[in-house]
Design an enzyme around this catalytic site. Structure first.
Site, PDB file in Angstrom:
ATOM      1  N   THR A  49       0.863  -1.048   0.021  1.00  0.00           N
ATOM      2  CA  THR A  49      -0.024  -0.049  -0.011  1.00  0.00           C
ATOM      3  C   THR A  49       0.999   1.302  -0.045  1.00  0.00           C
ATOM      4  OG1 THR A  49      -0.130   0.168   2.439  1.00  0.00           O
ATOM      5  CG2 THR A  49      -1.887  -1.185   1.292  1.00  0.00           C
ATOM      6  N   GLY A 177      -8.238 -14.701   3.832  1.00  0.00           N
ATOM      7  CA  GLY A 177      -8.544 -15.919   3.297  1.00  0.00           C
ATOM      8  C   GLY A 177      -7.468 -16.132   2.220  1.00  0.00           C
ATOM      9  N   TYR A 217      -0.973  10.808  15.066  1.00  0.00           N
ATOM     10  CA  TYR A 217      -0.256  10.080  14.311  1.00  0.00           C
ATOM     11  C   TYR A 217       0.338   8.761  15.211  1.00  0.00           C
ATOM     12  CZ  TYR A 217       3.850   8.491  11.623  1.00  0.00           C
ATOM     13  OH  TYR A 217       4.591   7.580  10.895  1.00  0.00           O
TER      14      TYR A 217
END
Ligand SMILES: NC(=O)c1ccc[n+]([C@@H]2O[C@H](COP(=O)([O-])OP(=O)(O)OC[C@H]3O[C@@H](n4cnc5c(N)ncnc54)[C@H](OP(=O)(O)O)[C@@H]3O)[C@@H](O)[C@H]2O)c1
Ligand SMILES: *[C@@H]1O[C@H](CO)[C@@H](O)[C@H](O)[C@H]1NC(C)=O
Ligand SMILES: *[C@@H]1O[C@H](CO)[C@@H](O)[C@H](O)[C@H]1NC(C)=O
Length: 336
Positions: A49, A177, A217
């Site tokens: 990501t 999964g 944060y």
């Protein structure tokens, strides 16, 4: 006059230190990713990501070089395609991280849209993943927002908690999964040493009563660690491992929300060049946890500079970790 002298002095000291650090850290980074890792990730699929910038981009470059199929999960398709194009060009030109690799052993880059500030986007992304990808060997939860002004995600979560923790919480659960059916597989979570200044204040997780951007944060990075430890417990016996790391202080775009006065900027740049890690240096622990045979079977641990490190008791509190898990499930709509 005195100020100029101090500035000049600092510049000289900074310059010397810069050269020293570069020589030291640079050589060890090269050593780690010389030909040692080539082919290590052949046949493996990795999802990163925030792979279009900073640490994520450097992690993608290294794993691609080791032969992985790297899926870049990014919120902005244009920025991601641009980064992917650059990575492909760098990889095919000699001189990038030493010699250019054998073209046959280099992996493949795929861009997919993923906005972690939107549960709808996370669902759509995972649906596409499950339809198109037969396997997922490594998930790297790397994207992050740092000390932004008060903002909310599409679903009304405080932005830093929403992206850094909740978005990744849903993403990981929806891909579990696939990770299990691809076992042995790994999850790598990018946290920060700043977790030390955070707390999980369950009574105001969306910071509606008060907002402190540094606290939020730190809270989100503490949540990353608690999530990792609770997930490791839940994954015992599945051959899916999950570990968390801090990268150190790295020269990336993370500070985009921090305003540095124009006059101080040159000094800041100098200091950052002297003391901060380059993205490739900072990415070493992510790359290590994603690929090294040394950490096979290791789970629930906290790493820095490719070594296990100790955590403060608040990051090891099992009851807080469970409570955070349960509340997160409700917040992202996994439990209705
Ligand atoms: N740099 C450091 O010194 C340091 C220290 C400790 C921890 N970390 C951690 O390292 C990780 C990577 O940060 P970095 O330093 O590489 O910073 P960066 O260069 O700003 O990269 C952050 C990445 O996260 C992405 N992102 C932000 N919001 C997103 C969202 N809503 N959905 C999807 N992606 C999103 C950004 O996408 P866009 O480019 O589209 O904005 C970018 O690709 C973060 O988790 C950060 O907390 C960094
Ligand atoms: C904000 O949070 C940080 C870190 O938790 C803390 O050190 C600081 O004192 C807080 N600032 C305010 C104004 O409360
Ligand atoms: C985990 O890996 C070990 C060793 O490869 C294997 O014997 C075991 O069956 C695996 N367990 C699961 C649940 O896949």
């Amino acid at each position: 006059m005195a100020l100029a002298t101090v500035a000049a002095l600092m510049a000289a000291v900074g310059g010397a230190l810069w050269l020293a650090t570069r020589r030291f850290v640079g050589s060890s980074a090269r050593q780690l990713h010389g030909d040692l890792g080539s082919g290590l990730m052949q046949g493996k699929t990795v999802l990163i990501t925030g792979a279009n910038s900073g640490l994520g981009r450097a992690t993608a470059a290294a794993l691609l070089r080791m032969g992985a199929r790297v899926i870049m999960g990014c919120r902005d398709r244009a920025r991601a395609e641009e980064a992917a194009g650059q990575l492909r060009r760098e990889l095919s030109s000699p001189g990038f991280m030493g010699s250019s690799p054998d073209p046959g052993s280099v992996g493949e880059l795929v861009v997919k849209e993923l906005d972690l500030a939107s549960l709808r986007s996370v669902h759509a992304f995972c649906q596409e993943m499950l339809q198109e990808e037969p396997r997922l060997d490594v998930l790297i939860n790397n994207a992050g927002v740092f000390q932004c002004p008060y903002m909310k995600t599409e679903d009304g979560f405080e932005m830093q908690f929403g992206v850094n923790h909740l978005g990744h919480f849903l993403l990981t659960n929806l891909l579990l999964g696939l990770l299990k059916s691809s076992a042995p597989s790994r999850i790598v979570v990018v946290s920060s040493k700043l977790y030390k200044y955070g707390d999980i204040n369950f009574e105001d997780l969306n910071s509606e009563q008060s907002y402190n951007k540094s606290f939020c944060y730190s809270r989100s990075k503490l949540a990353n660690i608690l999530f990792t430890r609770e997930l490791a417990r839940r994954l015992e016996g599945t051959n899916v491992t999950v570990n968390v790391l801090h990268p150190g202080i790295v020269r990336t775009n993370l500070g985009r929300h921090i305003h540095i006065p124009l006059l101080v900027k040159p000094l800041f740049n100098l200091v950052s060049w002297a003391f901060f890690k380059s993205p490739m240096e900072g990415a070493q622990t992510s790359i290590y946890l994603a690929s090294s045979p040394e950490v096979e079977g290791v789970s629930g641990k906290y790493f820095g500079d490719c070594k296990e490190e100790e955590l403060l008791p608040k990051a090891m509190d099992e009851s807080v970790a469970r409570k955070l898990w349960d509340i997160s499930e409700v917040m992202v709509g996994l439990l209705k």
